[in-house]
Design a protein around this motif. Structure first.
Motif, PDB file in Angstrom:
ATOM      1  N   ASP A 102     -26.086   1.192  18.264  1.00 25.82           N
ATOM      2  CA  ASP A 102     -27.277   0.363  18.082  1.00 25.82           C
ATOM      3  C   ASP A 102     -27.866   0.054  19.451  1.00 25.82           C
ATOM      4  O   ASP A 102     -27.127  -0.195  20.407  1.00 25.82           O
ATOM      5  N   CYS A 104     -31.766  -1.611  21.522  1.00 25.01           N
ATOM      6  CA  CYS A 104     -33.186  -1.956  21.509  1.00 25.01           C
ATOM      7  C   CYS A 104     -33.681  -2.135  22.935  1.00 25.01           C
ATOM      8  O   CYS A 104     -32.901  -2.366  23.869  1.00 25.01           O
ATOM      9  N   ALA A 112     -41.865  -2.766  21.633  1.00 22.79           N
ATOM     10  CA  ALA A 112     -40.413  -2.736  21.440  1.00 22.79           C
ATOM     11  C   ALA A 112     -40.023  -1.514  20.634  1.00 22.79           C
ATOM     12  O   ALA A 112     -40.791  -1.008  19.809  1.00 22.79           O
ATOM     13  N   SER A 114     -36.279   0.421  18.772  1.00 19.61           N
ATOM     14  CA  SER A 114     -34.907   0.137  18.377  1.00 19.61           C
ATOM     15  C   SER A 114     -34.357   1.272  17.538  1.00 19.61           C
ATOM     16  O   SER A 114     -35.089   1.932  16.793  1.00 19.61           O
ATOM     17  N   CYS A 116     -30.621   2.006  15.074  1.00 20.76           N
ATOM     18  CA  CYS A 116     -29.360   1.448  14.592  1.00 20.76           C
ATOM     19  C   CYS A 116     -28.627   2.487  13.758  1.00 20.76           C
ATOM     20  O   CYS A 116     -29.245   3.399  13.179  1.00 20.76           O
ATOM     21  N   ALA A 128     -34.324   4.619  21.698  1.00 20.60           N
ATOM     22  CA  ALA A 128     -35.087   3.408  21.356  1.00 20.60           C
ATOM     23  C   ALA A 128     -36.400   3.354  22.135  1.00 20.60           C
ATOM     24  O   ALA A 128     -37.447   2.977  21.591  1.00 20.60           O
ATOM     25  N   MET A 139     -38.238   0.181  14.616  1.00 22.75           N
ATOM     26  CA  MET A 139     -36.837   0.532  14.375  1.00 22.75           C
ATOM     27  C   MET A 139     -36.707   1.773  13.510  1.00 22.75           C
ATOM     28  O   MET A 139     -37.390   1.912  12.491  1.00 22.75           O
ATOM     29  N   THR A 205     -27.545  -2.582  24.197  1.00 22.27           N
ATOM     30  CA  THR A 205     -26.968  -1.403  23.561  1.00 22.27           C
ATOM     31  C   THR A 205     -25.479  -1.615  23.305  1.00 22.27           C
ATOM     32  O   THR A 205     -24.794  -2.270  24.089  1.00 22.27           O
ATOM     33  N   SER A 220     -27.591  -6.461  18.098  1.00 25.29           N
ATOM     34  CA  SER A 220     -28.053  -5.764  19.304  1.00 25.29           C
ATOM     35  C   SER A 220     -29.353  -4.976  19.147  1.00 25.29           C
ATOM     36  O   SER A 220     -30.161  -4.960  20.086  1.00 25.29           O
ATOM     37  N   PRO A 221     -29.616  -4.316  18.012  1.00 24.73           N
ATOM     38  CA  PRO A 221     -30.868  -3.582  17.916  1.00 24.73           C
ATOM     39  C   PRO A 221     -32.018  -4.395  17.329  1.00 24.73           C
ATOM     40  O   PRO A 221     -33.115  -3.858  17.132  1.00 24.73           O
ATOM     41  N   ILE A 223     -34.859  -7.043  17.475  1.00 25.03           N
ATOM     42  CA  ILE A 223     -35.732  -7.774  18.376  1.00 25.03           C
ATOM     43  C   ILE A 223     -35.777  -9.235  17.933  1.00 25.03           C
ATOM     44  O   ILE A 223     -36.069  -9.546  16.786  1.00 25.03           O
TER      45      ILE A 223
END
Length: 327
Positions: A102, A104, A112, A114, A116, A128, A139, A205, A220-221, A223
């Motif tokens: 994962d 971002c 942004a 991301s 996962c 990402a 994402m 990460t 973690s991923p 926002i």
């Protein structure tokens, strides 16, 4: 009349005394929650592995580079390190023996990207960034993230190291799922950078919790959970048990508190307090937050003793122990 003047004088002195006492209390509070003030540029990242990440980030920043490039290059060092078993190549697998990653990233304009549950790609942070720069999305997940990575020229490779594989085989004998506080089976590399122009970017990460259920995704991923930046205010990153961070949207909370006038240190302490107030059983887990603002002030705080962070500023890279809630 003289009695009235005497009364007003005494009242005024009393009021001044209250104001003075209040000011002293505020000064004491400010001292308790004092943020470290650093000259830009700077790079700050979670845990001891942040030392090597900072070295790479500083090469970018010291040459006048962009904060976004600094955080990507910084965390890539840890993603490629097989000795770090909580991030990237060499990360511990899930309970089915599969390493899923994962990550971002966020730039100074609010963009942004991301990914996962990404498999077989060594550098999820770079994927990402491609999501951020080349798609209309924020994402991508699982097979879709892998498909996109390959279309962008990333090469599939085995990221399960022999060491991690053997540990997983040993774990299967009991299959006991029990993350341990401050033990490297549930941590990340989270990084923030403030460049010479005063722009802020962040990256996060991880390979996530060791022996997690297949498909589990942590903070973690996400926002606003694992990492968040607002270039008018500052940035924050989180590490530790992601479920607690997601339930309180910790990194966004820290930045929003700074937007309301909190210092970075006050903001990270309030974010920890929010977990304490809202989540039963918080004592069994570790959470750490880092924050910076546009002035170069730094804040760090955690639930338990043991969280440290790397700070590269003024041509010096230092590993620092954070303050903590549970004494």
């Amino acid at each position: 009349m003289s009695s009235r003047r005497k009364f007003l004088k005494q009242t005024g002195l009393a009021t001044l005394g209250v104001v003075a006492a209040s000011n002293q209390a505020c000064q004491a509070a400010d001292t308790k929650h004092k943020s470290t003030n650093i000259t830009k540029p700077l790079a700050i990242s979670t845990w001891k592995n942040g030392m090597q990440a900072n070295e790479a980030a500083w090469q970018v920043l010291n040459n006048g580079g962009r904060a976004l490039d600094a955080v990507e290059q910084g965390v890539k060092v840890v993603e490629a390190d097989p000795n770090d078993m909580s991030v990237g190549y060499g990360g511990r697998p899930d309970r089915d023996g599969i390493v899923t990653l994962d990550a971002c990233i966020m730039d100074e304009t609010g963009n942004a990207g991301s990914v996962c549950a990404l498999e077989n790609i060594k550098h999820p942070i770079s994927v990402a960034r491609r999501v951020m720069e080349k798609t209309p999305h924020v994402m991508l997940a699982g097979d879709g993230a892998l498909q996109f990575a390959k279309e962008e020229g990333f090469v599939e490779e085995n990221i399960l190291s022999e060491k991690a594989k053997q540990q997983w085989i040993e774990w299967r004998k009991t299959s006991e799922y029990k993350p341990l506080i401050n033990i490297e089976n549930h941590d990340t590399i989270g990084m923030l950078a403030l460049d010479a122009k005063g722009d802020i970017s962040g990256a996060c990460t991880t390979s996530g919790l060791a022996y997690k259920m297949h498909g589990r995704v942590g903070d973690s991923p996400i926002i606003g959970a694992g990492m968040y930046c607002d270039n008018e205010v500052g940035g924050a990153v989180a590490t530790g048990m992601g479920e607690l961070v997601m339930k309180t949207l910790g990194s966004f909370l820290v930045v929003e508190l700074m937007n309301q006038g909190y210092s970075p240190q006050q903001a990270v302490e309030e974010a920890i307090d929010r977990i304490v107030k809202k989540i039963p059983g918080y004592q069994d887990f570790q959470i750490g937050y880092l924050a910076i603002n546009k002035s170069g002030e730094v804040g760090a705080y955690s639930l338990h003793k043991g969280f440290n962070y790397a700070l590269y500023a003024n041509n010096t890279n230092n590993l620092i122990d954070s303050g903590y809630y549970l004494k």
